[in-house]
Design a protein around this motif. Structure first.
Motif, PDB file in Angstrom:
ATOM      1  N   VAL A  17       0.844  -1.186   0.000  1.00 48.07           N
ATOM      2  CA  VAL A  17       0.000   0.000   0.000  1.00 48.07           C
ATOM      3  C   VAL A  17       0.884   1.241   0.000  1.00 48.07           C
ATOM      4  O   VAL A  17       2.037   1.198   0.444  1.00 48.07           O
ATOM      5  CB  VAL A  17      -0.964   0.043   1.212  1.00 48.07           C
ATOM      6  CG1 VAL A  17      -1.999  -1.044   1.130  1.00 48.07           C
ATOM      7  CG2 VAL A  17      -0.215  -0.020   2.512  1.00 48.07           C
ATOM      8  N   LEU A  18       0.327   2.334  -0.504  1.00 43.00           N
ATOM      9  CA  LEU A  18       1.086   3.585  -0.522  1.00 43.00           C
ATOM     10  C   LEU A  18       0.233   4.720  -0.015  1.00 43.00           C
ATOM     11  O   LEU A  18      -0.991   4.682  -0.081  1.00 43.00           O
ATOM     12  CB  LEU A  18       1.627   3.889  -1.920  1.00 43.00           C
ATOM     13  CG  LEU A  18       0.661   4.161  -3.068  1.00 43.00           C
ATOM     14  CD1 LEU A  18       0.289   5.631  -3.142  1.00 43.00           C
ATOM     15  CD2 LEU A  18       1.293   3.748  -4.372  1.00 43.00           C
ATOM     16  N   SER A  35      -3.533   4.451   1.899  1.00 43.00           N
ATOM     17  CA  SER A  35      -3.834   3.032   1.667  1.00 43.00           C
ATOM     18  C   SER A  35      -4.287   2.718   0.251  1.00 43.00           C
ATOM     19  O   SER A  35      -5.276   2.032   0.029  1.00 43.00           O
ATOM     20  CB  SER A  35      -4.867   2.532   2.673  1.00 43.00           C
ATOM     21  OG  SER A  35      -4.386   2.709   3.982  1.00 43.00           O
ATOM     22  N   ILE A  36      -3.556   3.214  -0.739  1.00 44.66           N
ATOM     23  CA  ILE A  36      -3.793   2.850  -2.133  1.00 44.66           C
ATOM     24  C   ILE A  36      -2.919   1.640  -2.442  1.00 44.66           C
ATOM     25  O   ILE A  36      -1.714   1.660  -2.207  1.00 44.66           O
ATOM     26  CB  ILE A  36      -3.435   4.011  -3.082  1.00 44.66           C
ATOM     27  CG1 ILE A  36      -4.293   5.234  -2.770  1.00 44.66           C
ATOM     28  CG2 ILE A  36      -3.613   3.581  -4.534  1.00 44.66           C
ATOM     29  CD1 ILE A  36      -3.877   6.465  -3.524  1.00 44.66           C
ATOM     30  N   ARG A  37      -3.505   0.608  -2.948  1.00 44.46           N
ATOM     31  CA  ARG A  37      -2.745  -0.618  -3.240  1.00 44.46           C
ATOM     32  C   ARG A  37      -1.898  -0.431  -4.491  1.00 44.46           C
ATOM     33  O   ARG A  37      -2.255   0.318  -5.395  1.00 44.46           O
ATOM     34  CB  ARG A  37      -3.705  -1.790  -3.391  1.00 44.46           C
ATOM     35  CG  ARG A  37      -4.424  -2.088  -2.074  1.00 44.46           C
ATOM     36  CD  ARG A  37      -5.358  -3.242  -2.212  1.00 44.46           C
ATOM     37  NE  ARG A  37      -4.678  -4.478  -2.464  1.00 44.46           N
ATOM     38  CZ  ARG A  37      -4.366  -5.386  -1.534  1.00 44.46           C
ATOM     39  NH1 ARG A  37      -4.668  -5.158  -0.290  1.00 44.46           N
ATOM     40  NH2 ARG A  37      -3.757  -6.500  -1.859  1.00 44.46           N
ATOM     41  N   LEU A  78       5.747   4.118   0.508  1.00 43.43           N
ATOM     42  CA  LEU A  78       5.368   2.764   0.158  1.00 43.43           C
ATOM     43  C   LEU A  78       5.616   1.821   1.322  1.00 43.43           C
ATOM     44  O   LEU A  78       6.658   1.909   1.984  1.00 43.43           O
ATOM     45  CB  LEU A  78       6.173   2.272  -1.046  1.00 43.43           C
ATOM     46  CG  LEU A  78       5.645   2.596  -2.433  1.00 43.43           C
ATOM     47  CD1 LEU A  78       5.599   4.077  -2.671  1.00 43.43           C
ATOM     48  CD2 LEU A  78       6.456   1.911  -3.487  1.00 43.43           C
ATOM     49  N   THR A  79       4.668   0.925   1.559  1.00 48.01           N
ATOM     50  CA  THR A  79       4.811  -0.129   2.553  1.00 48.01           C
ATOM     51  C   THR A  79       4.622  -1.458   1.840  1.00 48.01           C
ATOM     52  O   THR A  79       3.527  -1.747   1.334  1.00 48.01           O
ATOM     53  CB  THR A  79       3.763   0.011   3.676  1.00 48.01           C
ATOM     54  OG1 THR A  79       3.863   1.311   4.249  1.00 48.01           O
ATOM     55  CG2 THR A  79       3.995  -1.035   4.752  1.00 48.01           C
ATOM     56  N   ASN A  84       7.051  -5.280   5.357  1.00 50.54           N
ATOM     57  CA  ASN A  84       6.370  -4.287   6.177  1.00 50.54           C
ATOM     58  C   ASN A  84       7.252  -3.091   6.526  1.00 50.54           C
ATOM     59  O   ASN A  84       7.135  -2.518   7.601  1.00 50.54           O
ATOM     60  CB  ASN A  84       5.796  -4.930   7.442  1.00 50.54           C
ATOM     61  CG  ASN A  84       4.542  -4.237   7.905  1.00 50.54           C
ATOM     62  OD1 ASN A  84       3.891  -3.554   7.127  1.00 50.54           O
ATOM     63  ND2 ASN A  84       4.203  -4.407   9.166  1.00 50.54           N
ATOM     64  N   VAL A  85       8.146  -2.708   5.608  1.00 50.59           N
ATOM     65  CA  VAL A  85       9.035  -1.563   5.798  1.00 50.59           C
ATOM     66  C   VAL A  85       8.513  -0.396   4.970  1.00 50.59           C
ATOM     67  O   VAL A  85       8.143  -0.560   3.817  1.00 50.59           O
ATOM     68  CB  VAL A  85      10.482  -1.925   5.372  1.00 50.59           C
ATOM     69  CG1 VAL A  85      11.384  -0.714   5.449  1.00 50.59           C
ATOM     70  CG2 VAL A  85      11.016  -3.047   6.230  1.00 50.59           C
TER      71      VAL A  85
END
Length: 112
Positions: A17-18, A35-37, A78-79, A84-85
């Protein structure tokens, strides 16, 4: 008679997600969207060397669902789902892809 345009490829947005952050002179002002994929994409050698020749650096390329609020001046956080970084990236180029299912944006990024 007009024929329907065929879809060349399908896009998936299942790598992370970003968050879209509005920035001015490299300073984050506010969050525009959360939370945009996105999906990771592979960039080719030709794109890499053309960017290098024009003085730009490419670190990553992603695809997101089509939208009009992501601009070149924004910073993306970005995650990745795999580690999960969170990492911050500047946008080098945005390309609109209309012949994919669903329509998407192809965003070329460099680390900040």
């Amino acid at each position: 008679m007009l024929k329907a345009k065929t879809v060349k490829q399908s896009e998936t947005f299942n790598d992370g997600v970003l968050n879209v952050c509005q920035s001015k002179d490299g300073v984050i002002i506010e969050n525009k969207a959360n939370s945009i994929r996105f999906g990771n994409k592979t960039y080719g050698v030709q794109r890499f060397f053309k960017a290098e020749a024009s003085g730009n650096q490419i670190d990553r390329m992603i695809a997101t669902p089509f939208n009009d609020f992501i601009n070149r001046e924004d910073i993306l956080e970005l995650t990745d789902f795999k580690d999960n970084v969170k990492k911050l990236y500047e946008i080098v180029m945005i390309q609109k892809i209309f012949d994919s299912a669903p329509k998407s944006l192809l965003i070329t990024l460099k680390k900040t």
